[in-house]
Design a protein around this motif. Structure first.
Motif, PDB file in Angstrom:
ATOM      1  N   ARG A 104       0.678  -1.098   0.012  1.00 38.00           N
ATOM      2  CA  ARG A 104      -0.093  -0.207  -0.037  1.00 38.00           C
ATOM      3  C   ARG A 104       0.947   1.385  -0.020  1.00 38.00           C
ATOM      4  N   ASP A 105       1.749   1.410   1.297  1.00 29.80           N
ATOM      5  CA  ASP A 105       2.635   2.853   0.919  1.00 29.80           C
ATOM      6  C   ASP A 105       3.363   2.810  -0.019  1.00 29.80           C
ATOM      7  N   ASP A 106       4.136   1.848  -0.419  1.00 32.79           N
ATOM      8  CA  ASP A 106       5.061   1.811  -1.525  1.00 32.79           C
ATOM      9  C   ASP A 106       4.374   2.319  -3.040  1.00 32.79           C
ATOM     10  N   LEU A 107       3.246   1.755  -3.035  1.00 32.13           N
ATOM     11  CA  LEU A 107       2.364   2.279  -4.210  1.00 32.13           C
ATOM     12  C   LEU A 107       1.965   3.602  -4.220  1.00 32.13           C
ATOM     13  N   ALA A 108       1.716   4.184  -2.885  1.00 28.05           N
ATOM     14  CA  ALA A 108       1.110   5.489  -2.739  1.00 28.05           C
ATOM     15  C   ALA A 108       2.149   6.313  -2.782  1.00 28.05           C
ATOM     16  N   ASP A 109       3.319   6.180  -2.440  1.00 31.35           N
ATOM     17  CA  ASP A 109       4.312   7.124  -2.591  1.00 31.35           C
ATOM     18  C   ASP A 109       5.350   6.859  -3.882  1.00 31.35           C
ATOM     19  N   GLY A 110       5.098   5.878  -4.991  1.00 30.04           N
ATOM     20  CA  GLY A 110       5.910   5.490  -5.812  1.00 30.04           C
ATOM     21  C   GLY A 110       7.263   5.114  -5.755  1.00 30.04           C
ATOM     22  N   THR A 111       7.449   4.574  -4.712  1.00 28.57           N
ATOM     23  CA  THR A 111       8.510   3.539  -4.497  1.00 28.57           C
ATOM     24  C   THR A 111       8.443   2.630  -5.395  1.00 28.57           C
ATOM     25  N   LEU A 112       7.436   1.804  -5.594  1.00 31.23           N
ATOM     26  CA  LEU A 112       7.078   0.657  -6.547  1.00 31.23           C
ATOM     27  C   LEU A 112       5.882   0.770  -7.167  1.00 31.23           C
ATOM     28  N   CYS A 113       5.646   0.226  -8.056  1.00 30.24           N
ATOM     29  CA  CYS A 113       4.410   0.411  -9.023  1.00 30.24           C
ATOM     30  C   CYS A 113       3.677  -1.018  -9.287  1.00 30.24           C
ATOM     31  N   ARG A 114       2.796  -1.004  -9.575  1.00 26.52           N
ATOM     32  CA  ARG A 114       1.908  -2.317  -9.949  1.00 26.52           C
ATOM     33  C   ARG A 114       2.004  -2.544 -11.540  1.00 26.52           C
TER      34      ARG A 114
END
Length: 323
Positions: free
Chosen positions: A265-275
């Motif tokens: 959740r937090d990684d996708l929200a802050d852009g450090t990971l993407c889906r």
């Protein structure tokens, strides 16, 4: 205090013959699931603990614990008896403290068991809000696979579990309230070769995979997804339930993390990971709150449950950016 032990009444004076030492011994062994550890905590020898348990089972006329080389585990009768034994010992401890002039006892800590994916995504916000309502409350969180958490709940080691339903035999005496259902997602670092374009499941096989450990629901769902497409994942996979390990590896490499949609959740929200743009149909699994059916929740647990419902329902997970 009126007690209903749900045990065979072989003698009319059964309740009068059960002693506090029987109850304390039983409660500690049930919690530790091991006679040796219980003996250490009770400052008794193992033979003394075994003798006390044997006396209790003889009085009850029913087996309460299955004891062997791999530990001590509650029988169905033992699970029913445990909730009453815990209440009796806790009440007597509180009464003794009052007689000694200690005053009101310190509130019991709220003990939460959670799947690693749930603990890392849903719990931080919930616990932050709970702290505002109960600043004096001690909270203990443990993360484990679902089977371990359900055993801990049944034996009273935790008060509530955020997890998944299990087979009927493991759900005896437990209740399940659905919070949400989630599917699997594939997550990568920004700039990954697969990011920013439609991909197929077969495309993943050219990259290292990070997956849940065997025996867990997310791992079973991931394996089934590949099997439905006639694919077999290559060797060299990283298997872990530790979100920090999975996150760190994916951020530093071209690995693809196959996980539940709320875990990053937090990684996708802050852009450090993407889906990745990859549908994972057929992998939806329910997550909810599990409690002991006969327990009356404390005020703190009631507030926790309310917060879980509000946050789980109020958050939307469809809007996180895709790679």
């Amino acid at each position: 205090m009126d007690l209903e032990f749900d045990l065979p009444r072989t003698e009319p004076d059964l309740a009068a013959r059960i002693r506090l030492r029987h109850l304390r011994c039983f409660v500690v062994v049930a919690r530790e699931q091991h006679v040796g550890r219980a003996a250490d905590l009770l400052h008794l020898s193992q033979p003394a603990v075994t003798k006390t348990l044997n006396e209790l089972e003889t009085l009850a006329g029913v087996k309460l614990l299955d004891r062997g080389r791999h530990g001590a585990h509650l029988t169905a009768a033992g699970q029913r008896f445990l909730r009453h034994a815990r209440e009796v010992t806790a009440s007597l401890d509180a009464a003794a403290a009052a007689l000694a002039g200690v005053g009101e006892p310190t509130p019991d800590p709220l003990r939460i068991g959670a799947l690693p994916t749930v603990a890392g995504s849903l719990l931080p916000e919930v616990l932050t809000r709970l702290r505002a309502r109960h600043p004096e409350l001690d909270v203990r969180v443990r993360t484990d696979p679902n089977t371990v958490l359900l055993s801990a709940l049944a034996t009273g080691t935790v008060d509530v579990v955020l997890g998944r339903m299990a087979e009927p035999a493991r759900m005896v005496g437990l209740s399940f309230e659905l919070l949400y259902a989630e599917t699997l997602v594939c997550v990568v670092r920004p700039g990954h070769p697969l990011a920013g374009r439609p991909v197929t499941l077969a495309d993943l096989l050219d990259h290292p995979l990070v997956v849940a450990t065997r025996g867990t629901v997310p791992r079973h769902a991931a394996d089934a997804l590949f099997e439905r497409h006639g694919l077999r994942p290559p060797g060299g996979r990283l298997e872990t339930l530790d979100l920090s390990v999975a996150r760190g590896v994916v951020r530093r490499s071209d690995a693809v993390w196959i996980t539940t949609e709320r875990a990053p959740r937090d990684d996708l929200a802050d852009g450090t990971l993407c889906r990745l743009d990859l549908p994972a149909a057929g992998t939806v699994e329910p997550v909810g709150v599990l409690r002991r059916s006969a327990d009356t929740p404390s005020a703190a647990l009631d507030n926790l449950l309310t917060l879980l419902r509000d946050i789980a329902v109020g958050e939307t997970w469809q809007d996180f950016p895709h790679g």
